[in-house]
Scaffold this motif. Sequence first.
Motif, mmCIF file in Angstrom:
data_model
loop_
_atom_site.group_PDB
_atom_site.id
_atom_site.type_symbol
_atom_site.label_atom_id
_atom_site.label_comp_id
_atom_site.label_asym_id
_atom_site.label_seq_id
_atom_site.Cartn_x
_atom_site.Cartn_y
_atom_site.Cartn_z
ATOM 1 N N LEU A 30 -7.844 2.286 -3.261
ATOM 2 C CA LEU A 30 -6.923 1.485 -2.467
ATOM 3 C C LEU A 30 -7.603 0.242 -1.925
ATOM 4 C CD1 LEU A 30 -4.816 4.068 -0.519
ATOM 5 C CD2 LEU A 30 -4.162 2.562 -2.388
ATOM 6 N N LEU A 31 -8.816 0.427 -1.433
ATOM 7 C CA LEU A 31 -9.537 -0.714 -0.901
ATOM 8 C C LEU A 31 -9.825 -1.714 -2.020
ATOM 9 C CD1 LEU A 31 -10.890 -2.041 1.478
ATOM 10 C CD2 LEU A 31 -12.951 -0.742 0.988
ATOM 11 N N ALA A 32 -10.234 -1.173 -3.167
ATOM 12 C CA ALA A 32 -10.518 -2.074 -4.291
ATOM 13 C C ALA A 32 -9.273 -2.879 -4.634
ATOM 14 C CB ALA A 32 -10.983 -1.266 -5.497
ATOM 15 N N ALA A 33 -8.119 -2.206 -4.615
ATOM 16 C CA ALA A 33 -6.885 -2.922 -4.915
ATOM 17 C C ALA A 33 -6.647 -4.005 -3.878
ATOM 18 C CB ALA A 33 -5.714 -1.940 -4.933
ATOM 19 N N GLN A 34 -6.934 -3.690 -2.638
ATOM 20 C CA GLN A 34 -6.764 -4.688 -1.582
ATOM 21 C C GLN A 34 -7.676 -5.884 -1.772
ATOM 22 O OE1 GLN A 34 -5.266 -5.955 1.173
ATOM 23 N NE2 GLN A 34 -3.712 -4.782 0.129
ATOM 24 N N GLU A 81 -14.851 4.618 -6.000
ATOM 25 C CA GLU A 81 -15.100 5.146 -4.661
ATOM 26 C C GLU A 81 -13.836 5.103 -3.810
ATOM 27 O OE1 GLU A 81 -18.345 3.442 -2.369
ATOM 28 O OE2 GLU A 81 -17.211 4.013 -0.584
ATOM 29 N N ASN A 82 -13.148 3.987 -3.823
ATOM 30 C CA ASN A 82 -11.975 3.836 -2.967
ATOM 31 C C ASN A 82 -10.971 2.912 -3.645
ATOM 32 O OD1 ASN A 82 -10.110 3.312 -0.999
ATOM 33 N ND2 ASN A 82 -11.610 3.059 0.629
ATOM 34 N N TYR A 124 -2.905 -5.019 -5.647
ATOM 35 C CA TYR A 124 -3.795 -6.068 -6.153
ATOM 36 C C TYR A 124 -3.023 -7.338 -6.484
ATOM 37 C CZ TYR A 124 -2.350 -4.502 -10.819
ATOM 38 O OH TYR A 124 -1.629 -4.161 -11.915
ATOM 39 N N LEU A 159 -21.953 1.524 -2.418
ATOM 40 C CA LEU A 159 -22.439 0.280 -3.012
ATOM 41 C C LEU A 159 -23.310 -0.462 -2.004
ATOM 42 C CD1 LEU A 159 -20.356 1.004 -5.096
ATOM 43 C CD2 LEU A 159 -19.418 -1.275 -4.974
ATOM 44 N N PHE A 202 0.793 -1.219 0.000
ATOM 45 C CA PHE A 202 0.000 0.000 0.000
ATOM 46 C C PHE A 202 0.832 1.277 0.000
ATOM 47 C CE2 PHE A 202 -4.373 -1.097 1.741
ATOM 48 C CZ PHE A 202 -4.980 -0.603 0.625
ATOM 49 N N ARG A 249 -17.112 0.674 -10.175
ATOM 50 C CA ARG A 249 -17.701 1.643 -9.236
ATOM 51 C C ARG A 249 -16.961 1.611 -7.910
ATOM 52 N NH1 ARG A 249 -23.344 -0.580 -9.109
ATOM 53 N NH2 ARG A 249 -23.714 0.835 -7.382
ATOM 54 N N ALA A 250 -16.604 0.405 -7.472
ATOM 55 C CA ALA A 250 -15.876 0.273 -6.210
ATOM 56 C C ALA A 250 -14.529 0.980 -6.308
ATOM 57 C CB ALA A 250 -15.688 -1.202 -5.874
ATOM 58 N N PHE A 292 -17.091 -0.150 0.726
ATOM 59 C CA PHE A 292 -17.506 0.834 -0.289
ATOM 60 C C PHE A 292 -18.870 1.370 0.104
ATOM 61 C CE2 PHE A 292 -14.864 -2.335 -2.466
ATOM 62 C CZ PHE A 292 -13.810 -1.516 -2.809
#
Lengths: 355, 269, 399, 290
Positions: free
Chosen positions: D175-179, D172-173, B81, B101, B55, D168-169, B98
């Motif tokens: 970094l979180l999506a990457a996680q 929105e975020n 990722y 969503l 990160f 969409r995720a 999210f």
Amino acid sequence: MSRGTGSPYLKTTYPSDAALLGTPVRRFWLAVFGLAALGFPLVGTPVLMDLLCRTAVAVVGAHALNLVTGYAGQVSLGHAGLMAAGAFTAGILTEELGAPFWLALPAAVLVGALFGVVVGIPSLRLRGLYLALSTLALHFVILYLASEYQSGRGFATGLLVPRPKVGPWTLAGATAWYYALGGVATLTTLFCLNLARTRPGRAWMAIRDRDVAAASMGVNVAAWKVLAFVVSSALTAFGGGLWAYYLGFVSVEAFSFFLTVEYIAMVVIGGLGSVLGAILGATFVTVLPYAVDAIVNLVPVPDRVHTHLFAVKFAAFGLLMAVFLILEPRGLVSVWSRVRTYFDLWPFRYHPLKG
Amino acid sequence: MTASLLEVSGLEVVYNHAVVAVQGVSLRVPEGRLVVLLGTNGAGKTTTLRAISGFLGSDNAEITQGTVLWDGQRVGGLQPYEVAGRGITLVPEREKIFETLTVEENLATAVPARRARGESRRESLDQVFRHFPVLFERRRQTAGYLSGGERQMLALGQALLCRPRLLLVDELSLGLAPLIAGNLLGILERLRAELGLTILLVEQNVAAALKIADYGYVMEHGRIVYEDTAPRLLGHADIQEFYLGVGREGRAKSYRDVKQYRRKRRWHG
Amino acid sequence: MAGTFRVLAWLAFMALLVISTPALAQEPYKVGITAAITGPAAVEYAARVETFRAYMSKVNSEGGINGHPIQLGYEDDRGEPARAATNAKKLVEQDKVVLLVNTSVSATYKPVMATVTEAKTPLLFGGGVCPQEVFPPANPLMFCTTSFAAQIDSDFAVRFMKEASKDKVRLGTATMDIPIARIGIDAAEAVGRKIGIEIVGRVTMPPGTADFTPFSSKLKDAGANWVFAWSPWSFEIGPYEALLNLGWQGNYMLYGHQQPIDAAYPRLNRENLYALVGASILAEGLPELKAMQEIAAKHGASRLDVEGGVAAVAVHEALKACGWPCSREKLQGAMSGLSITVKGVKGGPIQWSRDNHFRTEQWYKVYRWDSARQRAVTAKEWTKVDVAEKLKELREIIK
Amino acid sequence: MQLLANTLALASIYILLAVGYVVVYRASRVLNLAHGELMMLAGYAFFGLVSATPGHPLWAVPAALVVSFLAGVGVYATLVRPMAGHPLFSAVLVTVSLGILLRGLVLLGWTADILYPLAVSGYKNVPWPLPGGAVLTTIDLLSILMAVTVLLALWGFFARSRLGIQMRAAAENPLLAAQRGVNIHLVFSLSWGISTFVAGVAAILYASKVRLDPEIGVIGLRAFPVALVGGLDSLAGVAPAGLAIALLENLAIRYVSPLLSDVVPFLALLVMLFVRPWGLFGTKEEIERV
């Protein structure tokens, strides 16, 4: 002074933070620079002198934008409109009433301040992008008014603005303009430095970084925000007035939205929220197209493709800007700060861990 | 100790090319174990987790020294990722779901780790709903309206759908009522048992964490200052003093005492 | 480091190349040109500059003027006044040109005028709209060669419509919202009313217009059977095509910008499109224009723009008349009494007098397209207008 | 009736362009001020392909769209991705620089002359009389059809498909999506690709109906207020906003002053700013974040 650049120059006392000229070394170099600037007309060609004069005007405008956007964090897209307001005020007063420049310029500043109140008020309700767009609307309104005046009064291609006069003496010639505009730019810089390091600057930065926190610390957010717009707009209009007098004309077409983009580029490329950055950025953006021209002109090409070079120059300018922004997104000031950091820490790469 | 699934050695992270956040951090998480990372705010725990999960780039930070070995391979410097694709999943401290969503869509975002790409999504989903029935009830709701505990469950559910081998959990009980936090730690322990997960947990609730953990590390000022098995840590006098607020004579020390003490005393592992 | 050295070495080599280029055998006539070569207005002006340059190359390849070559300094102003100001300063004050040519939008005129006035350098508007300063009483320093003259063009156009139409003319007008075009359209409406034409509607299109249809449907619904447009090219042809798409059947008259009208005629293949011109178009197939086209092609201009060619001929003639050595004052004097014939391109000569630097007489021709023969035909032959008289008359009508 | 027909035709072009702003903004929080120029580039790609393959003009359409899609992906990979985590202004200025670069390149390649791809293709834009006395051309009808198709397709994609939900995720975020294992760079380049793909559709239609020159990028700026009035992060807002602004423009031209049509989008925007600063369908929080 600059944020997020990781400078190790953390100051430990208020006097050292508020000092205009930190060290004898800095004073020395500034003196050298000042002497070089004073002596420049001895060697400068007309084009270089003209370029520096325009840079000086741009420095004033960039400082103005930097106050409101860099320090107070309020994005303004009305910059070209406000410059037009200043330029047209000066132009119209001269054209219609024959007003001398020492009346017309203050009038331009006043008009700018009034417009500052007008854009300052929406800033109390809108933020970020949407505030930026309301300032853009102001740009369109000012230009609409100016073009109505221009075509209504029959100045289809613009107004000529005569050279400023004091008694028998006229401000004319490259050298005279160079000293006059250079002096004005220096004074503006000092003015902005003083604003930035005293109470207004602190209040604006507090609002920029977190307005709720600023309010809870006793900063009158509404008043300071409007003040930021008023000071910035007045200074912008002043820059517009200078522009009109220096170039000797005013016309609506000179203040397109692209001019706003250029000024934004100046403060971003220089480094947002830095007085030095505004100067560096103004110089960079003003000089770059001509530097590109000069470099492309070095390439020997046959006469027949000569006109195509202009498309190359146009494209090269865009390319250079993009490359610069990608390599240095935090601006020239960040380069400057990195260089200083490097020498400060040498031979280490970063501060050793405390404790 | 068995071969470690995750092995961090000599890690050093620098922010903005100038500020060192952690230095010389080495830790091992063996397969199937729950390891807890303790320390006060600003000790460098979150930075360590972020360094493992790739990160750091977005924070203008970089790993300047040390290695992160995952199953014998280096992962330091991979994109987040890609790290997730290898089976390391982080449940971050904040912004863990999210919000715009729905719960269902939140769960749909998770991409299973590479080794689990062939498995049935349906089954994994059922598993999540079995552990967190409330998520099934609220599956059509926008996640932004969930309560704190439900958010944490949704975040855990998302993480499970990534089919991780190693779960990194940052502050599971932050901002939650003690009862709910306790429940969640319970669920975490059950998940570990049932799925054979390996977990590295950062936790402020030291007592509860050490109860379910196998091993623990203590960080301060960017360094690991102490490590031991969980029961021994729980009995360690300094841990009791600093994190559990129990003095040597069995009475709670005042904050002032602890502060004084900390200034004088240096930790030695 | 090696990379840096390579770059430096390369730069040094380039510099050597530039320096070692054999110095021109003869001292040149220095002419400067500031033009909209890129930017929004380039659509209009780029071809003009290229034709101009090609003609100058031809003159140089034939040994120059009085044994001296022409050295052309170009600067691109992108149609921006501030850049034009800098260009003019550079060309006039640093490069010391004897003549400055402006081939750009009217917004650049004022700053350029400011510079040449200070330095007393003759200025030729060669490609844009002729400004007020060149009409009588002319500013002694400023000259113009182009055919467009907003008010006089409009006057001729509406008179032609009245003459060509059997029915009563119900005129709609279309213009881009720039001051000079507004002036032209104002004149068309004033003259039209005076000679008994009904003005049914007018649309002023903002420069950012994306879709011309709403404007055109307003004109169509107003019942116009003639529409007149006087604007930069996109804003003349755009409303016309939109009218065609709406199924409109009336007659359309526009100012025939030479290069685009040449392309538009065969593409559209419509009978009802009339083009008013001050210079012939290629589609007519005149030998003189063919020759001009060949010169342009031979010297690297991909396309021909007649106005650029005319400006080049004028500069050529002016320098010839100036002789050698040629100072700014001498050139200005020589230009003030010059008569330039551009045979086959214009109906009559360009004549400058002491107080009229536009031309003493203006010639017009009207074309239309013959779809059966697939070529442009003449709707009205070259007709002379006396400029000074016409201006006086127009001043009466418009007030 | 003609007024409504004109409104639909204009709105469809606005919608096709505004969609591009929204998709890119949602994905990377960048205002793509080069959107108009990217559209222009697609127009030139179309023209080049039509001219290069005489006799097969229909093949040029998908080919130009692919080029346009790839251009968007390329822009993300080379210009936008390196700007991640840096001041937003810098990223916006990068797109401005890109716009300048593209105009320069097109000038070099094709000169500033006006081009007409439809004339080269050999097809004709034919007027069709509609019930009620209105007239629309083939291209107009195609534009309307394409606008509707694109909106429906994108709506389905974002609401139903997992990739769409992941996009969409990631918006929105990231970094979180990457996680969560989402390859955000893939998702973001896809967003840019979709944006320029749709702009390509607009470019082909516009260049066929009106003209092609290096300045048609300015209509990108006209579609910008449409995206804002609809809500910069809201696809749902694009259609009503496009229709409303096109209708206002048409009304202004017909009944008030043609000149006003230039200002109408901004007036609509101003009104919107004071009533609902986050746009018709935008998320309220959006304003804080910019």
